[in-house]
Design a protein around this motif. Structure first.
Motif, short mmCIF file in Angstrom:
data_model
loop_
_atom_site.label_atom_id
_atom_site.label_comp_id
_atom_site.label_asym_id
_atom_site.label_seq_id
_atom_site.Cartn_x
_atom_site.Cartn_y
_atom_site.Cartn_z
N ALA A 91 20.41 -11.19 -9.96
CA ALA A 91 19.40 -10.50 -9.18
C ALA A 91 18.23 -11.45 -8.89
N PRO A 92 17.88 -11.69 -7.65
CA PRO A 92 16.79 -12.63 -7.33
C PRO A 92 15.43 -12.19 -7.85
N ASP A 93 15.27 -10.88 -8.17
CA ASP A 93 13.98 -10.42 -8.67
C ASP A 93 13.92 -10.40 -10.21
N GLY A 94 14.97 -10.91 -10.85
CA GLY A 94 14.96 -11.01 -12.31
C GLY A 94 14.17 -12.21 -12.76
N LEU A 95 13.74 -12.22 -14.03
CA LEU A 95 12.93 -13.31 -14.56
C LEU A 95 13.81 -14.45 -15.06
N VAL A 96 13.34 -15.68 -14.87
CA VAL A 96 14.05 -16.87 -15.34
C VAL A 96 14.18 -16.85 -16.86
#
Length: 507
Positions: free
Chosen positions: A146-151
């Motif tokens: 998910a691109p909105d997840g945290l690294v």
């Protein structure tokens, strides 16, 4: 002509270095080097430390300007001679992913991919656009996140893939990967190699810096070998013999055997049994004798540093036992190992080994200030006397014992770091890259110091990535690979060809 050379002959090289030379004070970093890579080619770049790989990469990225020669990207020469040269190379499609990750854990995947160049409209960040493009870039590498997840929630392999995905933005033509799997376990490394294959399939050239021959044989079409700033040869990977590649990397000057006399005693002072520390160490076992210099060889990321840290109690192992004088050390921590007579010099001298603004005396005596104190107050006279003994013994070049250690050369700093444990009376020394960043003369002096300490009955584990120095100082060398100690060499039958081949050959 090899299949790779035929393919290159039919294409305009993506990147080309033509007769480039680069000198630094006292160092010829690149010597009349000529190199090129074709679209869709995966080119491995091999060479021991100091061979010139980093300088060549910096030429291609525009971070360095050659003293002579030309750098061409997609057929046109880089012309800027200042800070704009790197931007020029970037605009021509060159991207580089270094082994030290540059991600921000508290930001999302999309924000990291577009870090510093977030899409805006009327000064407002366009998050939907950014996340859509981020998802597309990750999809190209088989990264379903998910691109909105945290690294912060990513595994090491996913973080490395995210770095590569960031390099894929903006239609690159050349991606340079510097030791991309050095910190990864075998299963995670497979994901990165699969991504490299996907990148090359899109016609993007890849320069892959690594010493791991099992990886290189899986993904690279060819390998360029460097030595002493020169391009020695470019070989077809499929048919190349590992021993021949090692010979090209080391050259004919490779020392064949060390004429060291093993004076170690039968008494075992340290024993490690089935030590595990995921993901680097699976099951490591060995014994260290009194008066022995035991070398540990292995590639970057093989777990050498983690092994020393686990023994010293800096990191707690997942499994296994550490025995000192035949007795298990339960719940070992750093202080307990100090009490057992152990000393540890870290790999990163400047960040972890010294306090630059403090004097040579304070850095030397920090392991035992009580010995130079009177009623809890440090005695300047006793500090100077104690430090002078260590300085004279280890030939540290300093006018005064209270000179800030940060003003000394790297070699003299390293002598002080070792001297700290000599002053403390440590009987077992764990030395992690003790000659890194020092000149040839200082290296020879450090070797002599280590041999002298061993003759006095101290036991030493000597970790080094510079294969050529291990035969010069070690009684025995163990090769760490795939999470375990795979091979053993004993003096005088230690030579760098065999050591290097043992390190880079995967099973």
């Amino acid at each position: 002509m090899t299949a790779t050379q035929m393919r290159q002959a039919d294409m305009t090289p993506v990147a080309s270095i033509q007769g480039c030379t680069r000198r630094y004070p006292g160092v010829l970093a690149l010597d009349n080097a000529t190199f090129e890579v074709a679209p869709g080619e995966v080119r491995a770049l091999l060479g021991k430390n100091g061979a010139g790989k980093s300088t060549l990469i910096r030429m291609l990225t525009g971070a360095e300007i050659p003293d002579s020669g030309r750098v061409l990207l997609d057929g046109s020469e880089l012309t800027h001679n200042g800070s704009g040269r790197a931007q020029e190379a970037f605009e021509k499609g060159v991207r580089v992913v270094y082994q030290e990750l540059s991600l921000v854990p508290g930001m999302t995947l999309a924000e990291n991919l577009f870090l510093g160049r977030w899409p805006r409209k009327r000064r407002v960040i366009q998050y939907r656009t950014m996340e859509a493009e981020a998802a597309q870039a990750m999809k190209l590498l088989g990264l379903d996140l998910a691109p909105d997840g945290l690294v912060a929630g990513l595994s090491p392999a996913e973080q490395q893939l995210l770095e590569i995905a960031r390099a894929m933005l903006g239609r690159p033509k050349l991606i340079i990967l510097d030791e991309p799997t050095s910190s990864l376990a075998a299963a995670e490394a497979e994901k990165v190699m699969a991504a490299v294959t996907r990148v090359a399939a899109q016609g993007i050239a890849v320069i892959y810096v690594s010493h791991r021959m099992n990886e290189i044989r899986q993904i690279a079409h060819s390998a360029t070998i460097m030595r002493d700033g020169k391009i020695i040869d470019t070989v077809d990977v499929k048919g190349a013999d590992t021993r021949e590649i090692v010979r090209l990397m080391l050259g004919s000057e490779a020392s064949q055997a060390a004429a060291l006399e093993d004076r170690s005693q039968a008494e075992v002072v340290l024993e490690v049994r089935n030590l595990g520390l995921a993901p680097k160490l699976a099951s490591v076992s060995f014994a260290l004798r009194k008066g022995e210099v035991l070398g540990v060889a292995g590639l970057l990321g093989s777990g050498r540093t983690e092994l020393l840290q686990a023994i010293m109690g800096v990191r707690r192992p997942d499994a296994g036992d550490v025995l000192v004088d035949g007795s298990p050390v339960r719940h070992a921590d750093y202080k307990r190992m100090l009490r057992n007579g152990f000393g540890y010099t870290p790999e990163s001298r400047k960040e972890e080994g010294i306090v630059p603004l403090l004097g040579v005396d304070e850095n030397t005596l920090s392991t035992n200030f009580a010995g130079v104190s009177s009623n809890g107050i440090l005695s300047a006279r006793r500090m100077a006397e104690a430090t002078r003994k260590i300085v004279d013994r280890l030939h540290v070049k300093t006018a005064r014992t209270d000179t800030p250690i940060g003003t000394l050369s790297g070699g003299n700093q390293q002598k002080v770091v070792i001297g700290r444990w000599v002053y403390a009376g440590s009987r077992v020394l764990l030395l992690d890259e003790p000659t890194r960043g020092v000149d040839v003369e200082a290296k020879a002096q450090i070797y002599a110091i280590i041999r002298q300490l061993a003759e006095e009955g101290r036991s030493i584990i000597f970790v080094s990535s510079e294969i050529e120095e291990l035969p010069l100082v070690c009684d025995r060398v163990l090769v760490l690979r795939d999470g375990a100690l795979q091979e053993e060499f004993r003096s005088p039958n230690i030579d760098q060809d065999s050591l290097m081949a043992a390190c880079i050959t995967g099973h």
